[in-house]
Every structure is written in C-alpha cells, then in structure tokens.
Design a protein around this motif. Sequence first.
Motif, PDB file in Angstrom:
ATOM      1  N   LEU A   1       0.833  -1.204   0.000  1.00  0.00           N
ATOM      2  CA  LEU A   1       0.000   0.000   0.000  1.00  0.00           C
ATOM      3  C   LEU A   1       0.868   1.255   0.000  1.00  0.00           C
ATOM      4  CD1 LEU A   1      -2.749   1.482   0.311  1.00  0.00           C
ATOM      5  CD2 LEU A   1      -2.516   1.151   2.793  1.00  0.00           C
ATOM      6  N   GLU A   2       1.878   1.282   0.845  1.00  0.00           N
ATOM      7  CA  GLU A   2       2.754   2.455   0.924  1.00  0.00           C
ATOM      8  C   GLU A   2       3.557   2.627  -0.360  1.00  0.00           C
ATOM      9  OE1 GLU A   2       5.050   2.214   4.481  1.00  0.00           O
ATOM     10  OE2 GLU A   2       3.325   2.636   5.792  1.00  0.00           O
ATOM     11  N   ARG A   3       3.928   1.512  -0.969  1.00  0.00           N
ATOM     12  CA  ARG A   3       4.657   1.604  -2.244  1.00  0.00           C
ATOM     13  C   ARG A   3       3.778   2.273  -3.293  1.00  0.00           C
ATOM     14  NH1 ARG A   3       4.879  -0.289  -7.016  1.00  0.00           N
ATOM     15  NH2 ARG A   3       3.085  -1.670  -6.681  1.00  0.00           N
ATOM     16  N   ARG A   4       2.513   1.852  -3.368  1.00  0.00           N
ATOM     17  CA  ARG A   4       1.594   2.473  -4.340  1.00  0.00           C
ATOM     18  C   ARG A   4       1.386   3.950  -4.020  1.00  0.00           C
ATOM     19  NH1 ARG A   4      -1.445  -2.150  -3.271  1.00  0.00           N
ATOM     20  NH2 ARG A   4      -2.992  -0.961  -2.080  1.00  0.00           N
ATOM     21  N   GLN A   5       1.146   4.233  -2.765  1.00  0.00           N
ATOM     22  CA  GLN A   5       0.791   5.600  -2.390  1.00  0.00           C
ATOM     23  C   GLN A   5       1.975   6.571  -2.445  1.00  0.00           C
ATOM     24  OE1 GLN A   5      -2.108   7.145  -1.687  1.00  0.00           O
ATOM     25  NE2 GLN A   5      -3.252   5.302  -2.240  1.00  0.00           N
ATOM     26  N   SER A   6       3.175   6.042  -2.541  1.00  0.00           N
ATOM     27  CA  SER A   6       4.350   6.922  -2.656  1.00  0.00           C
ATOM     28  C   SER A   6       4.490   7.495  -4.066  1.00  0.00           C
ATOM     29  CB  SER A   6       5.622   6.152  -2.282  1.00  0.00           C
ATOM     30  OG  SER A   6       5.872   5.121  -3.227  1.00  0.00           O
ATOM     31  N   ARG A   7       3.679   6.987  -5.001  1.00  0.00           N
ATOM     32  CA  ARG A   7       3.751   7.451  -6.385  1.00  0.00           C
ATOM     33  C   ARG A   7       2.915   8.721  -6.567  1.00  0.00           C
ATOM     34  NH1 ARG A   7       0.821   3.783  -9.281  1.00  0.00           N
ATOM     35  NH2 ARG A   7       1.621   4.659 -11.227  1.00  0.00           N
ATOM     36  N   THR A   8       3.336   9.537  -7.514  1.00  0.00           N
ATOM     37  CA  THR A   8       2.545  10.697  -7.953  1.00  0.00           C
ATOM     38  C   THR A   8       2.524  10.672  -9.477  1.00  0.00           C
ATOM     39  OG1 THR A   8       4.552  12.058  -7.744  1.00  0.00           O
ATOM     40  CG2 THR A   8       2.953  12.182  -5.943  1.00  0.00           C
ATOM     41  N   PRO A   9       1.718   9.808 -10.064  1.00  0.00           N
ATOM     42  CA  PRO A   9       1.814   9.542 -11.512  1.00  0.00           C
ATOM     43  C   PRO A   9       1.582  10.758 -12.395  1.00  0.00           C
ATOM     44  CG  PRO A   9      -0.072   8.403 -10.529  1.00  0.00           C
ATOM     45  CD  PRO A   9       0.752   8.918  -9.403  1.00  0.00           C
TER      46      PRO A   9
ATOM     47  N   TYR B   1      -3.467  21.863 -15.378  1.00  0.00           N
ATOM     48  CA  TYR B   1      -2.597  20.789 -14.904  1.00  0.00           C
ATOM     49  C   TYR B   1      -1.888  21.119 -13.593  1.00  0.00           C
ATOM     50  CZ  TYR B   1      -3.377  17.426 -18.572  1.00  0.00           C
ATOM     51  OH  TYR B   1      -3.970  16.475 -19.376  1.00  0.00           O
ATOM     52  N   PRO B   2      -1.517  22.376 -13.323  1.00  0.00           N
ATOM     53  CA  PRO B   2      -1.003  22.660 -11.973  1.00  0.00           C
ATOM     54  C   PRO B   2      -2.011  22.302 -10.882  1.00  0.00           C
ATOM     55  CG  PRO B   2      -0.393  24.436 -13.452  1.00  0.00           C
ATOM     56  CD  PRO B   2      -1.319  23.542 -14.208  1.00  0.00           C
ATOM     57  N   LEU B   3      -3.303  22.572 -11.118  1.00  0.00           N
ATOM     58  CA  LEU B   3      -4.318  22.209 -10.127  1.00  0.00           C
ATOM     59  C   LEU B   3      -4.402  20.692  -9.971  1.00  0.00           C
ATOM     60  CD1 LEU B   3      -7.331  24.630 -10.804  1.00  0.00           C
ATOM     61  CD2 LEU B   3      -5.256  25.013  -9.485  1.00  0.00           C
ATOM     62  N   LEU B   4      -4.457  19.979 -11.094  1.00  0.00           N
ATOM     63  CA  LEU B   4      -4.569  18.525 -11.041  1.00  0.00           C
ATOM     64  C   LEU B   4      -3.340  17.903 -10.371  1.00  0.00           C
ATOM     65  CD1 LEU B   4      -6.017  17.791 -14.614  1.00  0.00           C
ATOM     66  CD2 LEU B   4      -7.263  18.136 -12.466  1.00  0.00           C
ATOM     67  N   ALA B   5      -2.162  18.433 -10.686  1.00  0.00           N
ATOM     68  CA  ALA B   5      -0.930  17.909 -10.079  1.00  0.00           C
ATOM     69  C   ALA B   5      -0.907  18.154  -8.578  1.00  0.00           C
ATOM     70  CB  ALA B   5       0.291  18.539 -10.744  1.00  0.00           C
ATOM     71  N   SER B   6      -1.443  19.308  -8.151  1.00  0.00           N
ATOM     72  CA  SER B   6      -1.467  19.593  -6.711  1.00  0.00           C
ATOM     73  C   SER B   6      -2.387  18.615  -5.980  1.00  0.00           C
ATOM     74  CB  SER B   6      -1.895  21.036  -6.460  1.00  0.00           C
ATOM     75  OG  SER B   6      -3.280  21.247  -6.672  1.00  0.00           O
ATOM     76  N   LEU B   7      -3.441  18.143  -6.644  1.00  0.00           N
ATOM     77  CA  LEU B   7      -4.285  17.098  -6.056  1.00  0.00           C
ATOM     78  C   LEU B   7      -3.488  15.807  -5.866  1.00  0.00           C
ATOM     79  CD1 LEU B   7      -7.587  17.599  -8.087  1.00  0.00           C
ATOM     80  CD2 LEU B   7      -7.355  17.847  -5.612  1.00  0.00           C
TER      81      LEU B   7
END
Length: 495
Positions: A12-20, A275-281
């Motif tokens: 779970l932590e491995r997945r959540q460490s991503r910011t695709p 995209y800055p807004l989406l990336a901040s999410l």
Amino acid sequence: MKNRKDKDRIELERRQSRTPLFDALRNYVKEGTLSFHVPGHKHGKGLPEFTRFVGKNIMNIDLTIMPDLDSIYKPHGPLKAAQDLAAETFGADRAHFLSNGTTSGIHCMLMATLKPGDKFIVPRNAHKSVISAMILTGAEPVYIQPYVDNYLGVAMAITGDEVRQALRQQPEAKAVFVINTTFYGMAPELERIVEITEDYEIPVLVDEAHGAHLPFHPSLPMSAMEAGADMAALSTHKLLGSLTQSSLLLAQGDLVDHLYIKTTLNLTQTTSPSYPLLASLDVSRKQIFFRGQEMLTQAINIANWARYEINNSIPGLYVYGNDMVGLPGCHEYDPTKLCINVRALGISGFEMERILRQGFHIQVDLSDLYNVLCVVSIADTKETVRTLVHALAEIAKKYTVQDVREKPIELPPIPALAYLPREAFYAESKRVPLEQAKGKIVAEMLMAYPPGIPLICPGEILTQDIIDYVRVLKEADAEIYGTEDPTAEHIKIIR
C-alpha cells in the motif's frame, strides 16, 4: 497473519508513494519538448512579467491535454492512475479530479441522481451551488430547516430525526443531500442518516467542501465515505494543501451509476483543465496519506490551545467547542474551525474582520453579524495562531463587555416555494426595488457571501422578515450577492 498484514501495508505504501500525474508533467519538462500547442504563453515565455513573479516551474507545467499527460474527459494513463490512488486514500470506489472547484462536484452529484421534477431532501443552509444545481436539474427541494443556535446565530447541521421525518412526509424523494461539516464546523449524525436512508434505497449525497481532512485523524468527525454515503464532493484546496479550485468527487456503492457520473461530469467540466491544479491534487493526496495524522494533530492541538486562550483569557469573546456537542445539530465538531463570537463586545463580526485586516494584517475566512471564522490548517504553527490570539486580545481591550445572553437571535424562516427554482429562473421577470417586493415570487438568489447560503432562492415568495434581515446585513456592511443589481437594492421578480 501479521506477516501478511505487514506485506499488504508495504505494498500500500509503495503504491501511495507514487505521484503519476505530477511525474508525467515533470518528465515532459525534463524532455525539453518544443511546444506548438496551447497555452499560448509556451512555458512562460509569452508572459515574462508574470513568469518572473510566479517562477518558471509553474509555467512549465501549465500544459494541455496530450497523449502522455492523459485526458480529463477519458482518463486512461497517469491521470487515471492518480485518481485511483485518491480513491484508495479516501476509501471510495471511484475518485474524479476536479479543476472547476467543488461547485462542479455538487452540480454533478445532483445531475447524476435527479431528473426534472424529482424531489430531494436538502438542508436550508446549503451552499448556493446546490441552488444552481436545482436550476440545472429541474429538481424540487424539500428543505429541512436546521436548528439555529440563538447565541452564535448560525444554522447547525441536520439530524437523523429531521431526515427521517422529511422522508416519511416525502417518501417519493430520490436523494438526501447532507453537509459535512457546516461552514462553521458542526457535523451531522451522518452515519445514522445513511442508515435511515437505506430503507428508501436512495443515495446520500454529501457536500464535504469543509471536510476533506476528516478521514485522516481520529479526533475529527466521520467522513462521508466512512459513514457509507454514496457520493461526496471535497474541497481539498481548503484543508489539504492543494491549489485553490482543485477538488475531488468521490463515489461508492451500487445506488449510483459510476459511468453516468463521468458522463455528467463531462457535460459541465472545462475542456482546458489546469494541470497545476490537477498535479497539486496528486501531491496533496500523497502527503495526507503519509503525514496526515501528524500534520492534523498539530493543527488540532494549536487550534485547541487558541480556543482555550480565547475563552479563558479574553473577556467578551467566545469560541464553541466540546460544550456544543450533543446539542441539536452538532453530533460532532471540527476543532480546527475557530468560530469566534464577538457579540459581547458590542460589535459585528464584519467589523471585527475589518479591524483584524486593517489593523493587524490578519484575514479571517468569513464574518457574519456575530462571528468571525478562522481556519487552522496543516500549514499553521503555534506562532501564527499566537499572533491571532494576541491581536484578538488587543482588540477586546478597547470594548466594554456586555451581557447579551438574554438577547436570542432569530433568522428569517424558510419562505414558501411557489415555483421550482428552474421554472423561476427561466420565467419572464422584471426588476423592482427590494423594499417593494414583499409577497412577490423572486427569480434570483439573495445571500451574504461568504458563506454563500441563500436567504431566498428563485421561485420563493419574498417575506418582510427577509427584507428586514437584508437591511440589517447592509447596515453592518455585509457583502450581499446573488442579484443582478450589484447593490442588491433591486431584485428580479416573476411578472
């Protein structure tokens, strides 16, 4: 069993460490791609003055839909991966990134579940976006008037008993709309409301604009997804650190059509998402997953410190807390909201807001006739909150404390509904002086903003109580919105 749980947590932590999505944007910048696409500023080169102020990185990721950055209309790549991670973090089946704010999420919730003429249960202290969604859907509101605290002068959350009574009276209702928490931090009996609504097999839709942080700390009220609600719109920008106007729409269960939700979103969603807004999410989701409890513990602790200091050291000011829990409309409360009541100083909340801003360079979240609301977030420190408390103490010294306990506050009762909001909005209308519109059916909203809760909505009959209350608000220099006339001296009525 323990080893299995440990492995699941590691995965779970491995997945959540991503910011695709954020990673895809950074890869685009790293590649040095030559742009012959919009936006026209092309990485800031076309707007140098602005770029010098905000920095090149933000301009470099202000991009448009393209294959490697995915499409908000049909996510299948990094945006879909980011949304899936958000759904996992917030405990939902599906998550949708919004760059049109939570208003777009509220519009979608109603449009995806209601048809023209459908009735739905809704608190009267709902945000203006709910009223505009009624105009879009043609739905008919069945209002619940929440309990109004006669010292604070604010409407509370709705109760399970109120929802049960409304459904018994209107068993044909197609949805129940709930606010969790209210603008002022009061939480409804959300889990009980969901249980009551299950008997009618209709969805519970939750405005969680002020509750995006709720799932991440045990001292906060229960979140919509935890309570079993079907859909929720969250203002992650308000309390989780993403950029203003970025929000989430969450959905779960089989009472809502997940494909139709996306179709509905695409009707009103911008074709040029930021995209800055989406990336901040994407990044704020990662942060709250790993550091949420730690950061919120600090926010809650310093907010509670401020609450104690104000209540015990500053005569004339009062901030509600545990003393409100258990009263009608306050099942739980959000301690990060400091609702500072100033009645005993003999001034309005509007005046306190001006003094704080002009005299101390402190800006509150909102003010009303009797309160100012200060939000303590994950960004605050003991120093910032101490500065606020010190300023309040300095201001209070200049006033004589008054006894106002025997002066209860009454808000205008709900006006009668003569037309559906959609019918009234599109009906032939004319503009008349507000003072002469008593007994007329109005064609537009009238509200103080913030918080943006309408005093009267399209299709309702204007009462003298509302006219008098608007006059009181104006005398206190409140900002009145909703009417085409910017001064709110006139209002549109149906001919």
